[in-house]
Design a protein around this motif. Structure first.
Motif, PDB file in Angstrom:
ATOM      1  N   HIS A 201       0.843  -1.194   0.000  1.00  0.00           N
ATOM      2  CA  HIS A 201       0.000   0.000   0.000  1.00  0.00           C
ATOM      3  C   HIS A 201       0.881   1.247   0.000  1.00  0.00           C
ATOM      4  CE1 HIS A 201      -3.459   2.541   0.767  1.00  0.00           C
ATOM      5  NE2 HIS A 201      -2.720   3.161   1.673  1.00  0.00           N
TER       6      HIS A 201
ATOM      7  N   GLY B 260      -2.285  -0.065  -4.055  1.00  0.00           N
ATOM      8  CA  GLY B 260      -1.891  -1.208  -3.251  1.00  0.00           C
ATOM      9  C   GLY B 260      -1.858  -2.437  -4.124  1.00  0.00           C
TER      10      GLY B 260
ATOM     11  N   GLU C  50      -9.215  -5.762  -0.616  1.00  0.00           N
ATOM     12  CA  GLU C  50      -9.054  -4.384  -1.073  1.00  0.00           C
ATOM     13  C   GLU C  50      -9.145  -4.361  -2.600  1.00  0.00           C
ATOM     14  OE1 GLU C  50      -9.206  -1.980   0.812  1.00  0.00           O
ATOM     15  OE2 GLU C  50      -8.561  -2.734   2.736  1.00  0.00           O
TER      16      GLU C  50
END
Length: 147
Positions: free
Chosen positions: A22, A31, A98
């Motif tokens: 990240h 990221g 993510e």
């Protein structure tokens, strides 16, 4: 908002490799497997009575929709997804990948396309963390399938 510049920024992100960790960038954050770019950020904040100065959520949604029309010319109509359940799952301790976990805390929904050439997902959303903070129009490029 300058749509041509926003499209160029999205194209740059589509071509850019993802970092291994990240990191904050000049355009937003990146990221493993994703980039998030801040295409537009309001300069004005909320008044004490709950009203916005000149730039409102409706304007940011209109800018998102205008940019989305240009992306639809490339990839067809967008999918519209809510991140509400993703936020709920993340808050309850579920491991959400993510960039979806990060986005679900401040972006209620996304307009989403998949680039047929790269397989990457491209999303547009309006971020609003809290009443005291600015609105942002975000572009997301990721290889992680949506929730």
């Amino acid at each position: 908002m300058d749509i041509a510049k926003a499209l160029t920024r999205i194209d740059v992100l589509r071509a850019r490799q993802f970092p291994v960790a990240h990191t904050r960038t000049d355009q937003g954050e990146s990221g493993p497997g994703y980039h998030i770019a801040e295409l537009e950020t309001s300069d004005e904040f909320w008044e004490d009575d709950g009203t916005a100065h000149e730039e409102t959520e409706e304007q940011y949604e209109a800018d998102r929709d205008g940019l989305g029309e240009r992306l639809a010319e490339r990839w067809g109509p967008s999918q519209h997804i809510s991140l509400y359940s993703t936020s709920h799952r993340a808050m309850n301790g579920e491991d959400v990948e993510e960039p979806w976990a990060r986005l679900s805390g401040h972006v209620p929904d996304l307009h989403l396309w998949q680039d047929p050439e790269s397989g990457r997902w491209i999303a547009l959303g309006v971020s609003h963390w809290d009443e005291e903070l600015a609105f942002q129009l975000l572009a997301v490029v990721t290889e992680t399938d949506p929730p």
